[in-house]
Design a protein around this motif. Structure first.
Motif, PDB file in Angstrom:
ATOM      1  N   GLU A   1      11.569  12.607   6.140  1.00  0.00           N
ATOM      2  CA  GLU A   1      12.101  13.809   5.498  1.00  0.00           C
ATOM      3  C   GLU A   1      11.817  15.064   6.313  1.00  0.00           C
ATOM      4  O   GLU A   1      12.665  15.950   6.428  1.00  0.00           O
ATOM      5  CB  GLU A   1      11.519  13.956   4.087  1.00  0.00           C
ATOM      6  CG  GLU A   1      12.065  15.119   3.321  1.00  0.00           C
ATOM      7  CD  GLU A   1      13.559  15.039   3.086  1.00  0.00           C
ATOM      8  OE1 GLU A   1      14.196  16.115   3.054  1.00  0.00           O
ATOM      9  OE2 GLU A   1      14.108  13.933   2.945  1.00  0.00           O
TER      10      GLU A   1
ATOM     11  N   ILE B   1       3.708   3.860   3.054  1.00  0.00           N
ATOM     12  CA  ILE B   1       5.087   4.042   2.589  1.00  0.00           C
ATOM     13  C   ILE B   1       5.361   5.530   2.388  1.00  0.00           C
ATOM     14  O   ILE B   1       6.388   6.051   2.830  1.00  0.00           O
ATOM     15  CB  ILE B   1       5.327   3.252   1.287  1.00  0.00           C
ATOM     16  CG1 ILE B   1       5.226   1.757   1.567  1.00  0.00           C
ATOM     17  CG2 ILE B   1       6.663   3.607   0.666  1.00  0.00           C
ATOM     18  CD1 ILE B   1       5.122   0.905   0.328  1.00  0.00           C
ATOM     19  N   SER B   2       4.435   6.209   1.736  1.00  0.00           N
ATOM     20  CA  SER B   2       4.570   7.647   1.518  1.00  0.00           C
ATOM     21  C   SER B   2       4.606   8.405   2.840  1.00  0.00           C
ATOM     22  O   SER B   2       5.411   9.333   3.011  1.00  0.00           O
ATOM     23  CB  SER B   2       3.403   8.138   0.656  1.00  0.00           C
ATOM     24  OG  SER B   2       3.454   9.513   0.496  1.00  0.00           O
ATOM     25  N   ASN B   3       3.759   8.007   3.772  1.00  0.00           N
ATOM     26  CA  ASN B   3       3.751   8.656   5.088  1.00  0.00           C
ATOM     27  C   ASN B   3       5.073   8.457   5.813  1.00  0.00           C
ATOM     28  O   ASN B   3       5.596   9.394   6.422  1.00  0.00           O
ATOM     29  CB  ASN B   3       2.602   8.127   5.939  1.00  0.00           C
ATOM     30  CG  ASN B   3       1.257   8.618   5.471  1.00  0.00           C
ATOM     31  OD1 ASN B   3       1.156   9.588   4.735  1.00  0.00           O
ATOM     32  ND2 ASN B   3       0.213   7.930   5.882  1.00  0.00           N
ATOM     33  N   ASP B   4       5.613   7.234   5.765  1.00  0.00           N
ATOM     34  CA  ASP B   4       6.893   6.955   6.417  1.00  0.00           C
ATOM     35  C   ASP B   4       8.004   7.825   5.839  1.00  0.00           C
ATOM     36  O   ASP B   4       8.780   8.430   6.573  1.00  0.00           O
ATOM     37  CB  ASP B   4       7.273   5.481   6.272  1.00  0.00           C
ATOM     38  CG  ASP B   4       6.417   4.557   7.107  1.00  0.00           C
ATOM     39  OD1 ASP B   4       5.681   5.049   7.995  1.00  0.00           O
ATOM     40  OD2 ASP B   4       6.478   3.330   6.884  1.00  0.00           O
ATOM     41  N   LEU B   5       8.066   7.885   4.507  1.00  0.00           N
ATOM     42  CA  LEU B   5       9.114   8.680   3.864  1.00  0.00           C
ATOM     43  C   LEU B   5       8.937  10.170   4.137  1.00  0.00           C
ATOM     44  O   LEU B   5       9.919  10.874   4.387  1.00  0.00           O
ATOM     45  CB  LEU B   5       9.130   8.401   2.361  1.00  0.00           C
ATOM     46  CG  LEU B   5       9.586   7.000   1.953  1.00  0.00           C
ATOM     47  CD1 LEU B   5       9.411   6.800   0.454  1.00  0.00           C
ATOM     48  CD2 LEU B   5      11.012   6.727   2.376  1.00  0.00           C
ATOM     49  N   SER B   6       7.701  10.631   4.127  1.00  0.00           N
ATOM     50  CA  SER B   6       7.443  12.054   4.422  1.00  0.00           C
ATOM     51  C   SER B   6       7.831  12.396   5.854  1.00  0.00           C
ATOM     52  O   SER B   6       8.436  13.438   6.118  1.00  0.00           O
ATOM     53  CB  SER B   6       5.969  12.389   4.204  1.00  0.00           C
ATOM     54  OG  SER B   6       5.635  12.277   2.858  1.00  0.00           O
ATOM     55  N   ARG B   7       7.476  11.512   6.783  1.00  0.00           N
ATOM     56  CA  ARG B   7       7.801  11.740   8.188  1.00  0.00           C
ATOM     57  C   ARG B   7       9.312  11.792   8.390  1.00  0.00           C
ATOM     58  O   ARG B   7       9.825  12.652   9.117  1.00  0.00           O
ATOM     59  CB  ARG B   7       7.185  10.619   9.033  1.00  0.00           C
ATOM     60  CG  ARG B   7       7.015  10.986  10.475  1.00  0.00           C
ATOM     61  CD  ARG B   7       6.230   9.945  11.273  1.00  0.00           C
ATOM     62  NE  ARG B   7       4.954   9.608  10.651  1.00  0.00           N
ATOM     63  CZ  ARG B   7       4.646   8.390  10.179  1.00  0.00           C
ATOM     64  NH1 ARG B   7       5.481   7.398  10.280  1.00  0.00           N
ATOM     65  NH2 ARG B   7       3.476   8.165   9.631  1.00  0.00           N
TER      66      ARG B   7
ATOM     67  N   CYS C   1       0.853  -1.186   0.000  1.00  0.00           N
ATOM     68  CA  CYS C   1       0.000   0.000   0.000  1.00  0.00           C
ATOM     69  C   CYS C   1       0.892   1.241   0.000  1.00  0.00           C
ATOM     70  O   CYS C   1       1.786   1.388   0.841  1.00  0.00           O
ATOM     71  CB  CYS C   1      -0.911  -0.012   1.223  1.00  0.00           C
ATOM     72  SG  CYS C   1      -2.045   1.365   1.270  1.00  0.00           S
ATOM     73  N   PHE C   2       0.655   2.125  -0.943  1.00  0.00           N
ATOM     74  CA  PHE C   2       1.514   3.289  -1.110  1.00  0.00           C
ATOM     75  C   PHE C   2       1.354   4.316   0.008  1.00  0.00           C
ATOM     76  O   PHE C   2       2.303   5.017   0.347  1.00  0.00           O
ATOM     77  CB  PHE C   2       1.243   3.948  -2.465  1.00  0.00           C
ATOM     78  CG  PHE C   2       2.094   5.148  -2.721  1.00  0.00           C
ATOM     79  CD1 PHE C   2       3.448   5.010  -2.980  1.00  0.00           C
ATOM     80  CD2 PHE C   2       1.562   6.415  -2.681  1.00  0.00           C
ATOM     81  CE1 PHE C   2       4.247   6.115  -3.204  1.00  0.00           C
ATOM     82  CE2 PHE C   2       2.348   7.529  -2.901  1.00  0.00           C
ATOM     83  CZ  PHE C   2       3.690   7.380  -3.170  1.00  0.00           C
ATOM     84  N   VAL C   3       0.173   4.415   0.605  1.00  0.00           N
ATOM     85  CA  VAL C   3      -0.085   5.461   1.600  1.00  0.00           C
ATOM     86  C   VAL C   3       0.844   5.354   2.810  1.00  0.00           C
ATOM     87  O   VAL C   3       1.496   6.339   3.178  1.00  0.00           O
ATOM     88  CB  VAL C   3      -1.574   5.476   2.009  1.00  0.00           C
ATOM     89  CG1 VAL C   3      -1.814   6.442   3.150  1.00  0.00           C
ATOM     90  CG2 VAL C   3      -2.443   5.824   0.821  1.00  0.00           C
TER      91      VAL C   3
END
Length: 73
Positions: free
Chosen positions: A22, A14-20, A10-12
């Motif tokens: 960064e 993964i995207s949240n982890d990377l955003s957090r 699920c992309f959501v």
């Protein structure tokens, strides 16, 4: 939720982890432009861990078995 490959991640989350990572962890220590500033290797390792999980799903094939009756026209 965690699962074993093969699967479609699920992309959501993964995207949240990377955003957090960064937004909350500095890339440079002590700060960019300061004398003797160093790259935050711990941050890069955490990013790599997330990306390795995605790569694992990409590289694990599905164990599909051919079904001849479905393949016929």
């Amino acid at each position: 939720d965690r699962c074993s490959p093969p699967g479609v991640p699920c992309f959501v989350p993964i995207s949240n982890d990377l955003s957090r990572l960064e937004e909350n962890i500095p890339t440079w220590l002590p700060e960019r432009g300061a004398p003797n500033a160093m790259v935050n290797v711990d941050k890069l390792r955490k990013i790599a861990k997330v990306l390795q999980q995605v790569r694992l799903f990409q590289l694990t094939p599905y164990p599909f078995q051919p079904i001849p009756g479905l393949q016929e026209d």
